[in-house]
Scaffold this active site. Structure first.
Site, PDB file in Angstrom:
ATOM      1  CE  LYS A  89      -2.488  -1.299   3.786  1.00  0.00           C
ATOM      2  NZ  LYS A  89      -1.892  -2.415   3.850  1.00  0.00           N
ATOM      3  CB  CYS A 109      -9.946   0.571  15.641  1.00  0.00           C
ATOM      4  SG  CYS A 109      -9.069   2.460  15.631  1.00  0.00           S
ATOM      5  CG  MET A 110      -7.005   3.376  18.885  1.00  0.00           C
ATOM      6  SD  MET A 110      -7.105   4.794  19.302  1.00  0.00           S
ATOM      7  CE  MET A 110      -8.009   5.066  20.981  1.00  0.00           C
ATOM      8  CG  MET A 162      -8.162  -3.885  14.746  1.00  0.00           C
ATOM      9  SD  MET A 162      -8.700  -2.258  15.625  1.00  0.00           S
ATOM     10  CE  MET A 162      -7.313  -1.710  16.201  1.00  0.00           C
ATOM     11  N   GLY A 191      -4.151   1.206  14.489  1.00  0.00           N
ATOM     12  CA  GLY A 191      -4.425   1.036  12.911  1.00  0.00           C
ATOM     13  C   GLY A 191      -4.520   2.378  11.829  1.00  0.00           C
ATOM     14  CD  GLN A 192      -8.360   5.037  11.803  1.00  0.00           C
ATOM     15  OE1 GLN A 192      -8.384   6.476  11.305  1.00  0.00           O
ATOM     16  NE2 GLN A 192      -9.583   4.458  11.597  1.00  0.00           N
TER      17      GLN A 192
END
Length: 806
Positions: free
Chosen positions: A84, A168-169, A345, A382-383
């Site tokens: 990516k 998510c966190m 996650m 994740g971000q």
């Protein structure tokens, strides 16, 4: 010169001028900036995708990003990027970029001017400021999140702001705070270079954090020994590299962590000196009350409660053999090992996510696997700025900048003083967390739905919220509800939006991110956004200014000045709300430097903006040394590296919740999942990501190479379950839960394999919204939903139809 050539020339000239102005405004020489023999102008930026924080070199020519390379001198990735990352430049150039504001009129989105769009938003907020909510994400830059925070909590005295980081966190946050008294990991990626054992807890870094995964496994190619233990609910690509794989029944990771603790105590193999000097014990208030701080416990009480989790009992509960559990326990008992635990996650998106986070910290503390290079409990994000913007800036509904919370009067007073606002401006009541915010938005006003307008920036809740029929789709039938979406491309969220705002993306704007290892990273705008797309931070400031002009009192500080009033070097206020003047000063720097002092109270001291300009990020706390340089911190709470630890203490948890510089070791019992397989829905459903696509795929699906590599979602089945149902690769399969149904192609013996009685579906595909089926029950402490387990029925859908596989 023909018309096209002249237009290009003017655009290039304008870009060159803007770049020169940006350099001047930075106030420092930019060492990363250079031009090569091919006329490509290179500059630095962090990658736009996950929380790893890889640094890329961005090549620009003719006003477009034309090349991407890994930054060889960046500590995080050392020149390496994932699939990516190498294609990150392509996300700017999808054919369907949004380029003009659009307002829904008679059911259809119609182009309008920016002035009309800002006016529409301001008028809705002015009418009902307490019914307005602001929803963002860990994709907000730090200045964007800080501006949103100041606007709503200071300007509107309203705390209804939350990031999708809640999804998510949030459990990682509550886990850190209830253990150490302050959020974010003590260790860094340096631990991955020093650990003798790395444990993946419900984590698949080979696909989710591939650069960090390479950092671990590449050590083997250099002759180093590193043992990998994979503890999960399905075999993944990470499993292929593991020395040991422990497959457990969903939810029983709680029992496995407790089993380790019990084994260490029962066999007298815990680190007594470490525990006695640095730890206390903690339990929930009672069997029903689940809160952040619980109550004090004794070691004897802790030992007695843990005694239930014998190897045999845990094996029976989890499905993991006694032999494998013993191996895991003995690993923690071996003081010669250096153990790093990684999770993301699988642990956070968990009905007992806070408990699982606490238990992982607890077994590291109990075994003394803490505070040494290579020994750390580390949660990944994740971000790209989940840590920097959601956690450090505090864009959560209960939080304030720098680790403060709205419930504490002294914390509100700190922010009111920093913002020059009257005492009492900030509301003491936390706002709605994400799930509750959208539940209120999708509930009729007459039935208690007291959120009537939501502004969404940098995220896609129409695809990511759980139980979408209830928490998102229900808005369609509510005429008085108004959804505003700032986006880059059409998404599942813009599909039902009432007002769509075209946004600038990544290097079309300047920014500052904070990654998973406390590293703050800065970059400058390098290309122009297309058409009328504009920066999210400008949108927030323009809305605030419109409210100011309308006479809304909260948009004035104590001196009657606009709350986003910034001056140029000559001392003149610059009208940055007017887009023609937005770039007259470096707005990012002004906001960041206003925010930076607020990070000091909790010793999260982020680096000065000008220092970040010539660095691939610095890990806080960053302090100035006697020679005037700035020094980052690799290992927090350790005397050897953390400048805030008192000399002679060794380790000091200086924000301890018990005010004695000690961390808390929690007992958290195993509890059944809120929804388990049953007669009607006999399978577990787990959701997650894939290597090629980031988050909801709204960017990566616009990149040909990534879309062609993984064009659609699928359902992963165990081969024996598939055989029992007569399902082959490519057959259509219908999944049904208590909330809805979906039809997907089957993938058997693909890149991963779930155990019998379990299926997996990725959530990146906007045409196959798996979150219409997922459960919206949340962790009682963090309010984070459990996307990893609910009950589903599996049926072969149409025996005559097949679908091509990725």
């Amino acid at each position: 010169m023909n018309t096209m050539e002249r237009r290009d020339f003017l655009k290039l000239s304008a870009m060159a001028a803007a770049t020169a102005a940006a350099q001047a405004k930075a106030g420092v020489e930019r060492t990363a900036l250079h031009k090569d023999a091919h006329g490509i102008r290179w500059d630095k930026a962090p990658c736009r995708f996950c929380g790893t924080g890889c640094h890329v070199k961005v090549g620009v020519k003719g006003g477009r990003v034309v090349a991407i390379a890994g930054a060889e001198d960046a500590d995080v990735n050392k020149g390496l990027l994932c699939v990516k990352g190498y294609h990150v430049g392509g996300i700017l150039y999808g054919k369907d970029r949004l380029t003009t504001p659009m307002l829904r009129k008679e059911g259809k989105l119609e182009p309008i001017s920016w002035d009309e769009a800002i006016t529409v938003i301001a008028e809705r907020i002015y009418k009902n400021p307490q019914k307005f909510a602001f929803y963002g994400s860990g994709q907000w830059t730090i200045p964007e999140g800080y501006a949103a925070q100041k606007f709503i909590k200071g300007g509107l005295s309203n705390n209804h702001i939350d990031p999708n980081a809640r999804l998510c966190m949030a459990s990682a946050v509550t886990g850190f705070i209830s253990t150490y008294g302050v959020d974010e990991p003590a260790g860094t990626y340096d631990d991955l270079d020093n650990a003798s054992v790395v444990i993946f807890w419900g984590n698949n870094p080979a696909e989710m954090h591939p650069v960090l995964f390479s950092r671990i496994v590449d050590r083997r190619s250099r002759g180093e020994k590193v043992t990998i233990i994979d503890i999960g609910t399905r075999r993944t690509r990470s499993t292929e590299f593991a020395d040991h794989y422990l497959e457990f029944r969903p939810q029983t990771d709680l029992a496995i962590a407790n089993c380790i603790a019990n084994y260490l105590i029962e066999n007298d193999k815990y680190d007594k000196a470490f525990v006695e000097k640095y730890c206390n014990f903690r339990i929930d208030v009672d069997d029903k009350t689940r809160d952040l701080l619980g109550k004090a416990s004794t070691f004897e009480e802790y030992k007695a409660k843990m005694s239930t989790y014998t190897l045999e009992y845990t094996s029976q509960l989890s499905g993991v053999s006694v032999e494998k559990l013993t191996m895991l326990c003995e690993t923690f008992a071996d003081s010669k090992q250096l153990i790093t635990s990684l999770w993301c996650m699988g642990v956070n998106q968990h009905y007992r996510g806070t408990a699982m986070n606490r238990l992982l910290h607890g077994i590291h503390l109990l075994s003394g696997q803490f505070g040494k290079p290579g020994a750390a409990p580390t949660s990944l994000t994740g971000q790209p700025s989940a840590c920097g913007t959601a956690r450090e800036v505090g864009t959560l509904a209960h939080a304030l900048p720098g680790g403060r919370i709205v419930a504490k009067p002294e914390h509100r007073a700190d922010c009111e003083k920093a913002w020059n606002m009257a005492p009492g401006t900030i509301n003491e009541k936390p706002g709605y967390h994400t799930v509750l915010m959208f539940e209120k938005f999708c509930t009729p006003t007459a039935e208690g739905g007291d959120i009537d307008t939501i502004l969404v920036q940098v995220t896609n809740p129409g695809q990511t919220l759980p139980n979408l029929y209830k928490l998102f789709d229900a808005k369609k039938d509510l005429a008085d509800k108004f959804l505003i979406v700032s986006e880059v491309y059409p998404t599942a969220t813009t599909e039902i939006a009432d007002l769509v705002l075209p946004a600038a993306l990544w290097v079309e704007k300047s920014g500052v991110y904070g990654n998973s290892e406390r590293r703050t990273q800065q970059w400058f705008k390098q290309v122009e956004p297309p058409g009328g797309a504009r920066e999210d931070v400008w949108m927030t400031i323009a809305i605030a200014r419109k409210l100011y002009d309308m006479g809304y009192p909260g948009m004035k500080d104590k001196d009657g000045k606009f709350i986003f009033s910034y001056k140029d070097e000559q001392g003149n206020e610059v009208p940055i709300w007017d887009y023609a003047h937005f770039n007259d000063i470096n707005v990012d720097k002004a906001l960041y430097e206003e925010y930076r002092p607020l990070t000091h109270a909790k010793h999260k001291n982020v680096a000065p903006y000008d220092v970040l300009v010539n660095a691939h990020g610095l890990r806080w706390p960053v302090v100035q040394t006697k020679d005037g340089n700035w020094r980052e911190t690799r290992f927090r709470f350790t005397e050897a590296d953390d400048p805030f630890v008192k000399k002679g203490t060794g380790l000091q948890f200086y924000h301890s919740t018990t005010n004695d510089d000690k961390a808390q070791i929690w007992f958290c019992p195993y509890e059944a999942a809120p929804e388990e397989p049953n007669k009607e829905y006999p399978f577990w459903l787990c959701t997650g990501r894939v290597l090629e696509h980031w988050h909801t795929g709204s960017m990566t699906m616009r990149v040909d190479q990534l879309r062609k590599a993984m064009p659609k979602a699928y359902v992963e089945l165990n081969p024996k379950d598939a055989a029992d149902k007569g399902i082959n690769n490519g057959d259509l399969v219908k999944l049904t839960t208590a909330r809805g149904e979906i039809v997907l192609p089957a993938w058997i013996n693909g890149r991963a394999q779930p155990p019998r009685g379990s299926v997996f579906v990725p959530f990146f595909d906007e045409k196959l919204l798996i979150n219409r089926l997922t459960l919206d029950v949340t962790c009682p402490v963090s309010k984070e939903p459990d996307y990893k387990k609910c009950a589903t029925k599996v049926e072969k859908y149409n025996p005559t139809e097949k679908q091509p596989l990725p």
